[in-house]
Motif scaffolding. Sequence first.
Motif, PDB file in Angstrom:
ATOM      1  N   GLY A 105       1.129  -1.222   0.132  1.00  0.00           N
ATOM      2  CA  GLY A 105       0.391  -0.191   0.022  1.00  0.00           C
ATOM      3  C   GLY A 105       1.128   1.010  -0.105  1.00  0.00           C
ATOM      4  O   GLY A 105       0.357   2.695  -1.090  1.00  0.00           O
ATOM      5  N   ALA A 106       1.748   1.345   1.006  1.00  0.00           N
ATOM      6  CA  ALA A 106       2.677   2.714   0.808  1.00  0.00           C
ATOM      7  C   ALA A 106       3.408   2.530  -0.263  1.00  0.00           C
ATOM      8  O   ALA A 106       3.723   3.973  -1.005  1.00  0.00           O
ATOM      9  N   LEU A 107       3.641   1.268  -1.148  1.00  0.00           N
ATOM     10  CA  LEU A 107       4.386   1.442  -2.188  1.00  0.00           C
ATOM     11  C   LEU A 107       3.401   2.352  -3.924  1.00  0.00           C
ATOM     12  O   LEU A 107       3.816   2.450  -4.691  1.00  0.00           O
ATOM     13  N   GLY A 108       2.252   1.598  -3.682  1.00  0.00           N
ATOM     14  CA  GLY A 108       0.885   2.519  -4.375  1.00  0.00           C
ATOM     15  C   GLY A 108       1.213   0.901  -5.562  1.00  0.00           C
ATOM     16  O   GLY A 108       0.778   1.150  -6.384  1.00  0.00           O
ATOM     17  N   LEU A 109       1.833  -0.278  -5.015  1.00  0.00           N
ATOM     18  CA  LEU A 109       0.817  -1.119  -5.683  1.00  0.00           C
ATOM     19  C   LEU A 109       0.099  -1.445  -5.848  1.00  0.00           C
ATOM     20  O   LEU A 109      -0.832  -2.656  -4.963  1.00  0.00           O
ATOM     21  N   PRO A 110      -0.696  -1.962  -7.033  1.00  0.00           N
ATOM     22  CA  PRO A 110      -2.329  -2.031  -6.869  1.00  0.00           C
ATOM     23  C   PRO A 110      -2.283  -3.764  -6.277  1.00  0.00           C
ATOM     24  O   PRO A 110      -1.814  -4.241  -7.157  1.00  0.00           O
ATOM     25  N   VAL A 111      -3.462  -3.916  -5.177  1.00  0.00           N
ATOM     26  CA  VAL A 111      -3.656  -4.550  -4.251  1.00  0.00           C
ATOM     27  C   VAL A 111      -5.194  -5.542  -5.350  1.00  0.00           C
ATOM     28  O   VAL A 111      -5.875  -4.409  -4.830  1.00  0.00           O
ATOM     29  N   VAL A 112      -5.788  -6.604  -5.689  1.00  0.00           N
ATOM     30  CA  VAL A 112      -6.564  -6.608  -6.584  1.00  0.00           C
ATOM     31  C   VAL A 112      -7.422  -8.002  -5.743  1.00  0.00           C
ATOM     32  O   VAL A 112      -6.533  -9.011  -6.098  1.00  0.00           O
ATOM     33  N   GLY A 113      -8.348  -7.892  -5.410  1.00  0.00           N
ATOM     34  CA  GLY A 113      -9.138  -9.213  -5.206  1.00  0.00           C
ATOM     35  C   GLY A 113     -10.423  -8.916  -5.249  1.00  0.00           C
ATOM     36  O   GLY A 113     -10.588  -8.394  -5.999  1.00  0.00           O
ATOM     37  N   ALA A 114     -10.942 -10.466  -5.618  1.00  0.00           N
ATOM     38  CA  ALA A 114     -12.400  -9.906  -5.361  1.00  0.00           C
ATOM     39  C   ALA A 114     -13.322 -10.712  -4.484  1.00  0.00           C
ATOM     40  O   ALA A 114     -12.970 -11.963  -4.581  1.00  0.00           O
ATOM     41  N   ALA A 115     -14.633 -10.651  -4.284  1.00  0.00           N
ATOM     42  CA  ALA A 115     -15.241 -11.789  -3.013  1.00  0.00           C
ATOM     43  C   ALA A 115     -15.489 -13.081  -3.166  1.00  0.00           C
ATOM     44  O   ALA A 115     -15.913 -13.208  -4.878  1.00  0.00           O
ATOM     45  N   ASP A 116     -15.490 -13.639  -2.746  1.00  0.00           N
ATOM     46  CA  ASP A 116     -15.261 -15.158  -2.849  1.00  0.00           C
ATOM     47  C   ASP A 116     -14.621 -15.939  -3.644  1.00  0.00           C
ATOM     48  O   ASP A 116     -15.102 -16.617  -5.051  1.00  0.00           O
ATOM     49  N   CYS A 117     -13.654 -14.734  -4.221  1.00  0.00           N
ATOM     50  CA  CYS A 117     -12.799 -15.679  -5.386  1.00  0.00           C
ATOM     51  C   CYS A 117     -11.337 -15.788  -5.119  1.00  0.00           C
ATOM     52  O   CYS A 117     -10.101 -14.768  -3.868  1.00  0.00           O
ATOM     53  N   GLU A 118     -10.666 -16.332  -5.735  1.00  0.00           N
ATOM     54  CA  GLU A 118      -8.971 -16.728  -5.598  1.00  0.00           C
ATOM     55  C   GLU A 118      -8.518 -15.832  -6.529  1.00  0.00           C
ATOM     56  O   GLU A 118      -8.718 -15.206  -7.613  1.00  0.00           O
ATOM     57  N   ALA A 119      -6.841 -15.924  -5.071  1.00  0.00           N
ATOM     58  CA  ALA A 119      -5.896 -14.603  -6.940  1.00  0.00           C
ATOM     59  C   ALA A 119      -6.373 -15.315  -8.033  1.00  0.00           C
ATOM     60  O   ALA A 119      -6.467 -15.158  -8.728  1.00  0.00           O
ATOM     61  N   ASP A 120      -6.388 -16.180  -8.599  1.00  0.00           N
ATOM     62  CA  ASP A 120      -6.681 -17.221  -9.858  1.00  0.00           C
ATOM     63  C   ASP A 120      -7.168 -17.069 -10.602  1.00  0.00           C
ATOM     64  O   ASP A 120      -7.774 -16.064 -11.716  1.00  0.00           O
ATOM     65  N   ASP A 121      -8.933 -16.265  -9.599  1.00  0.00           N
ATOM     66  CA  ASP A 121     -10.036 -15.613 -10.592  1.00  0.00           C
ATOM     67  C   ASP A 121      -9.970 -14.520 -10.774  1.00  0.00           C
ATOM     68  O   ASP A 121      -9.884 -13.973 -12.483  1.00  0.00           O
ATOM     69  N   VAL A 122      -9.747 -13.578 -10.074  1.00  0.00           N
ATOM     70  CA  VAL A 122      -8.516 -11.944 -10.301  1.00  0.00           C
ATOM     71  C   VAL A 122      -7.999 -11.863 -11.888  1.00  0.00           C
ATOM     72  O   VAL A 122      -8.081 -11.079 -12.750  1.00  0.00           O
ATOM     73  N   ILE A 123      -6.849 -12.883 -11.718  1.00  0.00           N
ATOM     74  CA  ILE A 123      -5.476 -13.215 -12.843  1.00  0.00           C
ATOM     75  C   ILE A 123      -6.224 -13.388 -13.815  1.00  0.00           C
ATOM     76  O   ILE A 123      -6.279 -13.068 -14.939  1.00  0.00           O
ATOM     77  N   GLY A 124      -7.254 -14.406 -14.373  1.00  0.00           N
ATOM     78  CA  GLY A 124      -7.343 -15.037 -15.389  1.00  0.00           C
ATOM     79  C   GLY A 124      -8.755 -14.113 -15.829  1.00  0.00           C
ATOM     80  O   GLY A 124      -8.565 -13.550 -16.742  1.00  0.00           O
ATOM     81  N   THR A 125      -9.778 -12.938 -14.844  1.00  0.00           N
ATOM     82  CA  THR A 125     -10.487 -11.836 -15.463  1.00  0.00           C
ATOM     83  C   THR A 125      -9.936 -10.894 -15.422  1.00  0.00           C
ATOM     84  O   THR A 125     -10.221 -10.405 -17.024  1.00  0.00           O
ATOM     85  N   LEU A 126      -8.465 -10.470 -15.024  1.00  0.00           N
ATOM     86  CA  LEU A 126      -7.717  -9.198 -15.660  1.00  0.00           C
ATOM     87  C   LEU A 126      -7.050  -9.760 -16.893  1.00  0.00           C
ATOM     88  O   LEU A 126      -6.837  -8.669 -17.490  1.00  0.00           O
ATOM     89  N   ALA A 127      -6.888 -11.185 -16.851  1.00  0.00           N
ATOM     90  CA  ALA A 127      -5.381 -12.267 -17.989  1.00  0.00           C
ATOM     91  C   ALA A 127      -6.693 -10.889 -19.244  1.00  0.00           C
ATOM     92  O   ALA A 127      -6.576 -10.837 -20.575  1.00  0.00           O
ATOM     93  N   THR A 128      -8.178 -11.694 -18.882  1.00  0.00           N
ATOM     94  CA  THR A 128      -9.168 -11.578 -20.567  1.00  0.00           C
ATOM     95  C   THR A 128      -9.838 -10.244 -20.469  1.00  0.00           C
ATOM     96  O   THR A 128      -9.844 -10.376 -21.342  1.00  0.00           O
ATOM     97  N   ARG A 129      -9.376  -9.346 -19.647  1.00  0.00           N
ATOM     98  CA  ARG A 129     -10.091  -7.386 -19.967  1.00  0.00           C
ATOM     99  C   ARG A 129      -8.857  -7.133 -20.449  1.00  0.00           C
ATOM    100  O   ARG A 129      -9.572  -6.194 -21.378  1.00  0.00           O
TER     101      ARG A 129
END
Length: 302
Positions: A105-129
């Motif tokens: 957070g102090a660095l400003g590196l975006p931390v991204v998650g989604a409710a009831d999701c694993e990081a894999d799902d976040v990765i899959g969604t961002l890669a698709t977008r």
Amino acid sequence: MTEPGLMLFDTASLYFRAFHGIPSSLRAPDGRPVNAVRGLLDFLARFVTDYCPTQVACCWDEAWRPAWRVALVPSYKAHRVDHDDVEQVPEELVVQVPLIRQVLGALGLPVVGAADCEADDVIGTLATRSAIPVDVVTGDRDLFQLVDDERGVRVLYCGRGVANHDRVDAAWLQTKYGIDGRGYVDYAVLRGDPSDGLPGVAGIGEKTASKLVTEFGGLDGIVVAADAGELPSTLTARLRAAMDYLGPAREVVAVDRDAAVPDVDLTLPSAPRDPDRFAALTEELNLGSSADRILKALAASS
């Protein structure tokens, strides 16, 4: 000028690797362990320096064992449950996770998650977008399913260590497994993955799974072939015995490519968002050379 590129970090995969690979003797002045914090910063600095992404996301497990996956396959990660569906994690790592969030957070590196999701799902969604090339940094083979040369999506796989990571593209998958990214889910379902509590189909290993997926195009074609008597009787019997597993397991292994991931500015910062806070954390946690490396990596990206 740097070509646009998005780098998606499987954050927990990396900090687990850091924790287990870096001496626990790395401590803050007050004695708190910081090997996972420092190791993660070193890993991020290495990949940012070597690959020069213009956007990044530190993808986060908001649910390490999502209820919807457990409902489909109850054994999913069940062997890693401690109590009350809490993951078995060494206490010396547990105490570092909030520190990692503070440092990112102090660095400003975006931390991204989604409710009831694993990081894999976040990765899959961002890669698709993404409209720009994507590098996925992980130690999880399940993310091989995202590899897509046409869209410029590859996996930087850390299974042999960060320093010896593999650049997984379609040719790599073909050489290693005889399949492409699209076939990886069905291949993984057939083969199974004990580390995730997925039993696979009895008697089917990597070679047979690869051959079946290649020859019949995936689970649907394999089942049709079995029903038509085109497979050896023993193999047909094994597949029929696993029918209740195959469909749900396919849904469990497949990453969600349309998760409710918030829109976040993923621009890689060239300096800490909160430099005073990062400086304070650097001193408080004895981040030392790890802090220097990430600052140098960010500055070089501008």
